[in-house]
Design a protein around this motif. Structure first.
Motif, short mmCIF file in Angstrom:
data_model
loop_
_atom_site.label_atom_id
_atom_site.label_comp_id
_atom_site.label_asym_id
_atom_site.label_seq_id
_atom_site.Cartn_x
_atom_site.Cartn_y
_atom_site.Cartn_z
N ILE A 188 20.03 0.07 8.79
CA ILE A 188 20.14 -1.33 9.23
C ILE A 188 19.66 -2.29 8.13
O ILE A 188 18.55 -2.14 7.59
N GLN A 189 20.51 -3.24 7.78
CA GLN A 189 20.19 -4.21 6.73
C GLN A 189 20.36 -5.62 7.28
O GLN A 189 21.33 -5.90 7.99
N VAL A 198 25.59 5.27 7.94
CA VAL A 198 26.45 4.10 7.76
C VAL A 198 25.56 2.87 7.70
O VAL A 198 24.61 2.75 8.49
N THR A 199 25.84 1.97 6.78
CA THR A 199 25.09 0.71 6.72
C THR A 199 25.51 -0.19 7.88
O THR A 199 26.70 -0.32 8.16
N LEU A 200 24.52 -0.79 8.53
CA LEU A 200 24.83 -1.76 9.58
C LEU A 200 24.21 -3.10 9.19
O LEU A 200 22.99 -3.23 9.08
N ILE A 201 25.07 -4.09 8.93
CA ILE A 201 24.58 -5.44 8.64
C ILE A 201 24.64 -6.21 9.95
O ILE A 201 25.73 -6.48 10.47
N LYS A 202 23.47 -6.50 10.49
CA LYS A 202 23.41 -7.01 11.87
C LYS A 202 23.84 -8.47 12.01
O LYS A 202 24.26 -8.90 13.07
N SER A 245 22.62 -0.36 -0.37
CA SER A 245 22.79 0.45 0.85
C SER A 245 24.27 0.82 1.05
O SER A 245 24.59 1.98 1.33
N VAL A 246 25.17 -0.15 0.87
CA VAL A 246 26.60 0.15 1.05
C VAL A 246 27.06 1.14 -0.03
O VAL A 246 27.82 2.06 0.24
N LYS A 247 26.55 0.96 -1.26
CA LYS A 247 26.95 1.86 -2.34
C LYS A 247 26.49 3.30 -2.02
O LYS A 247 27.20 4.26 -2.29
N ARG A 248 25.30 3.41 -1.46
CA ARG A 248 24.75 4.72 -1.11
C ARG A 248 25.56 5.37 0.02
O ARG A 248 25.91 6.53 -0.05
N ASN A 249 25.88 4.59 1.03
CA ASN A 249 26.48 5.17 2.25
C ASN A 249 28.01 5.13 2.24
O ASN A 249 28.64 5.75 3.07
N LYS A 250 28.58 4.35 1.34
CA LYS A 250 30.05 4.24 1.17
C LYS A 250 30.73 3.43 2.27
O LYS A 250 31.82 2.90 2.05
N ALA A 251 30.16 3.40 3.47
CA ALA A 251 30.81 2.66 4.56
C ALA A 251 29.80 1.76 5.25
O ALA A 251 28.62 2.11 5.34
N ALA A 252 30.27 0.60 5.70
CA ALA A 252 29.38 -0.33 6.41
C ALA A 252 30.12 -0.96 7.58
O ALA A 252 31.34 -1.17 7.53
N LEU A 253 29.34 -1.27 8.61
CA LEU A 253 29.84 -2.09 9.71
C LEU A 253 29.06 -3.40 9.62
O LEU A 253 27.84 -3.39 9.53
N LYS A 254 29.81 -4.50 9.60
CA LYS A 254 29.15 -5.77 9.37
C LYS A 254 29.43 -6.76 10.50
O LYS A 254 30.57 -6.99 10.86
#
Ligand code: ATP
Length: 335
Positions: free
Chosen positions: A35-36, A4-8, A57-66
């Motif tokens: 982590i991005q 999962v993408t994590l935008i800190k 990154s979001v396109k690759r992982n499909k889901a992100a927490l921002k």
């Protein structure tokens, strides 16, 4: 293991996202965080607050927490949030607003889900300076986007055991634009006879919300009214510290708290991580980690019920103490 993408983010972003990672680690869900970084902190090095690598990154992982990301004002950069939604075509903004245990509010048993169209209306940014003393913004509404968001709202209602969708417009004044949104909602409603359909004008809706919020179930709104009414609903159930959100498209979803980066309390260990935690719970459901999501919610509710709360909710727990209290309860649930 899911990635999962994590935008800190910045401001309180890092402290509240660190809290959530710790809680998820204790829940039994195994997540590989991609982590991005984004926002004001990366501009100097990368020339933009939203580098392509974040989108990729979001396109690759499909889901992100921002976490909240600050876009510097007046430097010519488009809002990171708006740009992210546009690049990933996250057309639906979903904000469930319901009472949390032991969080004192004016009304009990509020349980409203706000579905906001995320891509057009006055947010399309079509503006012009007519002359020195006159400016115009175009309120753009299309049939395609309106039917798409209406379908999202009705599908959500069906899948989440909701009874009614209420479309909110000012179609008596904006006859063409809001009229088209309303007409589209009516058309889609006719395909879902099992869900009640209601129409209301936005001014009346606001008054009804503050007088008797329990009458509402799912609200469906174009972008601008959706922005305003969803904050009103967040206020009904306890404010920014607990208000969760998600931006969802056909292929990707970004889960994020409603609040901004709150620079006034950054680094003080006083921020409430509940809003991002509630967003993370929905992210876990989205990627199929349903058991972990359930346990985290239970541990959060037990912690609030025990009177452990951050300052914004009238308590005296620090962010780190609140986080540890949730983890302590999770450890029992996960055994
Ligand atoms: P933005 O324009 O990015 O939305 P903003 O300054 O308008 O930012 P926020 O950053 O959301 O709004 O914060 C408004 C105020 O609410 C902050 O000053 C802070 O005191 C409070 N606040 C916001 N989020 C939290 C939180 N998670 N915990 C505690 N207080 C918060």
């Amino acid at each position: 293991m899911k990635t999962v993408t994590l935008i800190k983010g910045d401001g309180i972003g890092p402290e509240i996202s660190d809290a959530v990672i710790k809680i998820i680690n204790a829940s039994g869900a195994v997540i590989d965080w991609d982590i991005q970084t984004a926002g004001a902190d990366v501009i100097e090095e990368e020339g933009t607050p939203l580098p392509d690598r974040v989108i990729e990154s979001v396109k690759r992982n499909k889901a992100a927490l921002k976490s909240p990301v600050t876009t510097p004002i007046g430097k010519g950069f488009r809002s990171v949030n708006v740009q992210l939604r546009k690049e990933l075509d996250l057309y639906a903004n979903l904000r469930p607003c319901y009472n949390l245990p032991n969080v004192k509010t004016r009304y009990d048993k509020v349980d409203i889900v706000v579905v906001r169209e995320n891509t057009e209306d006055l947010y399309a940014g079509i503006e012009r300076q007519v002359d020195e003393d006159t400016a115009e913004s175009i309120k753009r509404i299309t049939r395609g986007a309106s039917e798409r968001i209406a379908k999202f709202a009705f599908d959500y209602a069906v899948n989440n055991n909701r009874k009614e969708v209420c479309v909110v417009t000012k179609a008596n004044i904006c006859k063409l634009s809001d009229g088209l949104f309303l007409e589209s909602a009516r058309k889609i409603a006719s395909i879902y006879p099992q869900i009640k359909f209601r129409e209301i004008l936005v001014d009346n809706c606001c008054m009804q919300l503050v007088q008797n919020p329990n009458q509402f179930d799912v609200l469906l709104l174009p972008n601008l009214y959706g922005d305003i009414v969803s904050d009103l609903c967040a206020g009904l159930v306890g404010g920014l510290g607990i208000a969760q959100g998600a931006n969802i498209g056909e292929d990707y979803a970004v889960f994020e708290p409603v609040h901004g980066s709150a620079p006034d309390i950054a680094g003080k260990d006083t921020a409430n991580p509940t809003a991002i935690l509630m967003s993370a719970i929905e992210m876990l459901n989205y990627i199929g980690e349903v058991e972990a999501a359930k346990k985290i919610k239970l541990a959060l509710f037990e912690t609030l019920n025990a009177g452990i709360k951050t300052a914004d909710l009238g308590g005296n727990a620090r962010c780190s103490e609140f986080t540890e209290a949730i983890i302590k309860r999770l450890n029992v649930l996960v055994k």
